[in-house]
Design a protein around this motif. Sequence first.
Motif, PDB file in Angstrom:
ATOM      1  N   ASN A  28       0.667  -1.146   0.603  1.00  0.00           N
ATOM      2  CA  ASN A  28      -0.077  -0.232  -0.263  1.00  0.00           C
ATOM      3  C   ASN A  28       1.133   1.245  -0.018  1.00  0.00           C
ATOM      4  N   PHE A  29      -0.036   2.477  -0.505  1.00  0.00           N
ATOM      5  CA  PHE A  29       0.860   3.343  -0.554  1.00  0.00           C
ATOM      6  C   PHE A  29       2.082   3.664   0.776  1.00  0.00           C
ATOM      7  N   THR A  30       1.185   3.657   1.871  1.00  0.00           N
ATOM      8  CA  THR A  30       2.421   4.244   3.121  1.00  0.00           C
ATOM      9  C   THR A  30       2.915   3.296   2.926  1.00  0.00           C
ATOM     10  N   VAL A  31       3.033   2.095   3.135  1.00  0.00           N
ATOM     11  CA  VAL A  31       3.750   0.880   3.441  1.00  0.00           C
ATOM     12  C   VAL A  31       5.291   1.196   2.184  1.00  0.00           C
ATOM     13  N   LEU A  32       4.805   1.815   1.173  1.00  0.00           N
ATOM     14  CA  LEU A  32       5.911   2.402   0.148  1.00  0.00           C
ATOM     15  C   LEU A  32       6.995   3.157   0.581  1.00  0.00           C
ATOM     16  N   ILE A  33       5.690   4.353   0.923  1.00  0.00           N
ATOM     17  CA  ILE A  33       6.299   5.150   1.165  1.00  0.00           C
ATOM     18  C   ILE A  33       7.685   5.405   2.284  1.00  0.00           C
ATOM     19  N   ILE A  34       6.896   4.919   3.620  1.00  0.00           N
ATOM     20  CA  ILE A  34       8.062   3.887   4.190  1.00  0.00           C
ATOM     21  C   ILE A  34       8.831   3.341   4.373  1.00  0.00           C
ATOM     22  N   SER A  35       9.325   2.679   3.163  1.00  0.00           N
ATOM     23  CA  SER A  35      10.084   2.133   2.677  1.00  0.00           C
ATOM     24  C   SER A  35      10.677   2.448   1.971  1.00  0.00           C
ATOM     25  N   ARG A  36      10.548   3.487   1.005  1.00  0.00           N
ATOM     26  CA  ARG A  36      11.352   4.147   0.585  1.00  0.00           C
ATOM     27  C   ARG A  36      12.477   4.770   0.534  1.00  0.00           C
ATOM     28  N   ILE A  37      12.043   5.335   1.768  1.00  0.00           N
ATOM     29  CA  ILE A  37      12.379   6.642   3.534  1.00  0.00           C
ATOM     30  C   ILE A  37      13.641   5.479   4.196  1.00  0.00           C
ATOM     31  N   ILE A  38      13.455   4.695   4.441  1.00  0.00           N
ATOM     32  CA  ILE A  38      14.484   3.749   5.062  1.00  0.00           C
ATOM     33  C   ILE A  38      15.549   3.364   3.954  1.00  0.00           C
ATOM     34  N   LEU A  39      15.012   2.415   2.656  1.00  0.00           N
ATOM     35  CA  LEU A  39      15.803   2.943   1.615  1.00  0.00           C
ATOM     36  C   LEU A  39      17.332   3.645   1.114  1.00  0.00           C
ATOM     37  N   GLY A  40      16.439   4.662   1.736  1.00  0.00           N
ATOM     38  CA  GLY A  40      17.296   5.890   0.567  1.00  0.00           C
ATOM     39  C   GLY A  40      18.806   6.377   2.695  1.00  0.00           C
ATOM     40  N   ILE A  41      17.735   6.694   3.508  1.00  0.00           N
ATOM     41  CA  ILE A  41      18.556   6.354   4.846  1.00  0.00           C
ATOM     42  C   ILE A  41      19.337   4.902   4.895  1.00  0.00           C
ATOM     43  N   ALA A  42      19.209   3.443   4.576  1.00  0.00           N
ATOM     44  CA  ALA A  42      20.464   3.153   4.800  1.00  0.00           C
ATOM     45  C   ALA A  42      21.336   2.463   4.119  1.00  0.00           C
ATOM     46  N   GLN A  43      20.748   2.913   2.919  1.00  0.00           N
ATOM     47  CA  GLN A  43      21.666   3.200   1.820  1.00  0.00           C
ATOM     48  C   GLN A  43      22.410   4.276   1.421  1.00  0.00           C
ATOM     49  N   GLY A  44      22.559   5.284   2.361  1.00  0.00           N
ATOM     50  CA  GLY A  44      23.362   5.871   2.874  1.00  0.00           C
ATOM     51  C   GLY A  44      24.837   6.474   3.541  1.00  0.00           C
ATOM     52  N   PHE A  45      24.241   4.995   4.527  1.00  0.00           N
ATOM     53  CA  PHE A  45      25.791   4.531   5.134  1.00  0.00           C
ATOM     54  C   PHE A  45      26.346   3.695   4.317  1.00  0.00           C
ATOM     55  N   ASN A  46      26.222   3.506   3.216  1.00  0.00           N
ATOM     56  CA  ASN A  46      27.376   2.504   2.099  1.00  0.00           C
ATOM     57  C   ASN A  46      28.830   2.811   1.974  1.00  0.00           C
ATOM     58  N   ALA A  47      28.722   4.597   1.057  1.00  0.00           N
ATOM     59  CA  ALA A  47      30.162   4.945   0.818  1.00  0.00           C
ATOM     60  C   ALA A  47      30.639   5.075   2.476  1.00  0.00           C
ATOM     61  N   PRO A  48      30.325   5.870   3.232  1.00  0.00           N
ATOM     62  CA  PRO A  48      31.273   6.287   3.964  1.00  0.00           C
ATOM     63  C   PRO A  48      31.543   5.558   5.324  1.00  0.00           C
ATOM     64  N   CYS A  49      31.186   4.010   5.048  1.00  0.00           N
ATOM     65  CA  CYS A  49      31.712   2.425   5.109  1.00  0.00           C
ATOM     66  C   CYS A  49      32.588   2.166   4.673  1.00  0.00           C
ATOM     67  N   ALA A  50      32.303   1.897   3.190  1.00  0.00           N
ATOM     68  CA  ALA A  50      33.235   1.630   2.760  1.00  0.00           C
ATOM     69  C   ALA A  50      34.322   1.688   2.437  1.00  0.00           C
ATOM     70  N   TYR A  51      34.588   3.174   2.197  1.00  0.00           N
ATOM     71  CA  TYR A  51      35.804   3.769   1.885  1.00  0.00           C
ATOM     72  C   TYR A  51      36.643   3.187   2.567  1.00  0.00           C
ATOM     73  N   PRO A  52      36.527   3.425   4.383  1.00  0.00           N
ATOM     74  CA  PRO A  52      37.942   3.682   5.895  1.00  0.00           C
ATOM     75  C   PRO A  52      38.095   1.881   4.921  1.00  0.00           C
ATOM     76  N   VAL A  53      37.378   0.571   4.508  1.00  0.00           N
ATOM     77  CA  VAL A  53      37.428  -0.471   5.093  1.00  0.00           C
ATOM     78  C   VAL A  53      38.641  -0.797   2.926  1.00  0.00           C
ATOM     79  N   ILE A  54      38.311   0.006   2.404  1.00  0.00           N
ATOM     80  CA  ILE A  54      39.160  -0.108   1.098  1.00  0.00           C
ATOM     81  C   ILE A  54      40.515   0.605   1.496  1.00  0.00           C
ATOM     82  N   ALA A  55      40.666   1.432   2.306  1.00  0.00           N
ATOM     83  CA  ALA A  55      42.350   2.268   2.607  1.00  0.00           C
ATOM     84  C   ALA A  55      42.702   0.993   3.749  1.00  0.00           C
ATOM     85  N   TYR A  56      42.240   0.626   4.653  1.00  0.00           N
ATOM     86  CA  TYR A  56      42.439  -0.395   5.249  1.00  0.00           C
ATOM     87  C   TYR A  56      43.600  -1.674   4.941  1.00  0.00           C
ATOM     88  N   PHE A  57      42.118  -2.743   4.090  1.00  0.00           N
ATOM     89  CA  PHE A  57      42.962  -3.620   3.066  1.00  0.00           C
ATOM     90  C   PHE A  57      43.238  -3.074   2.159  1.00  0.00           C
TER      91      PHE A  57
END
Length: 119
Positions: A28-57
């Motif tokens: 339903n529309f409400t679940v879709l909107i909430i899901s997309r907001i959570i998707l965006g927030i969770a995806q925002g952590f990808n690059a800040p977490c990935a670059y230190p791991v690349i730098a370490y390895f």
Amino acid sequence: YLRGSRILHAGAALIWSLAAFAVVPNPNFTVLIISRIILGIAQGFNAPCAYPVIAYFFSHNGDHRALANGVYSIGTYLGSALSSLSLVLTMIFGWRTIATIAAIFGVFCAALIYLFVDR
């Protein structure tokens, strides 16, 4: 520092996966909107977490680190380029199937991050 990055990155991937799957059983529309907001927030952590791991390895060789950052960055553009493929697959298999596959793949990636990124 990096151990926390591993947990944060795996957790963000897991939350992304759960948010991607949330609309499958309850479309339903409400679940879709909430899901997309959570998707965006969770995806925002990808690059800040990935670059230190690349730098370490790849800390010992600047050329390899540049290559690793380049390969990581290509994923952004490759994913955008392949997004039209997801539309074709959605037309063939349906949006629920594709959302479920994306969620399963995300859980698999979260497990790989958690199990194999040791720092």
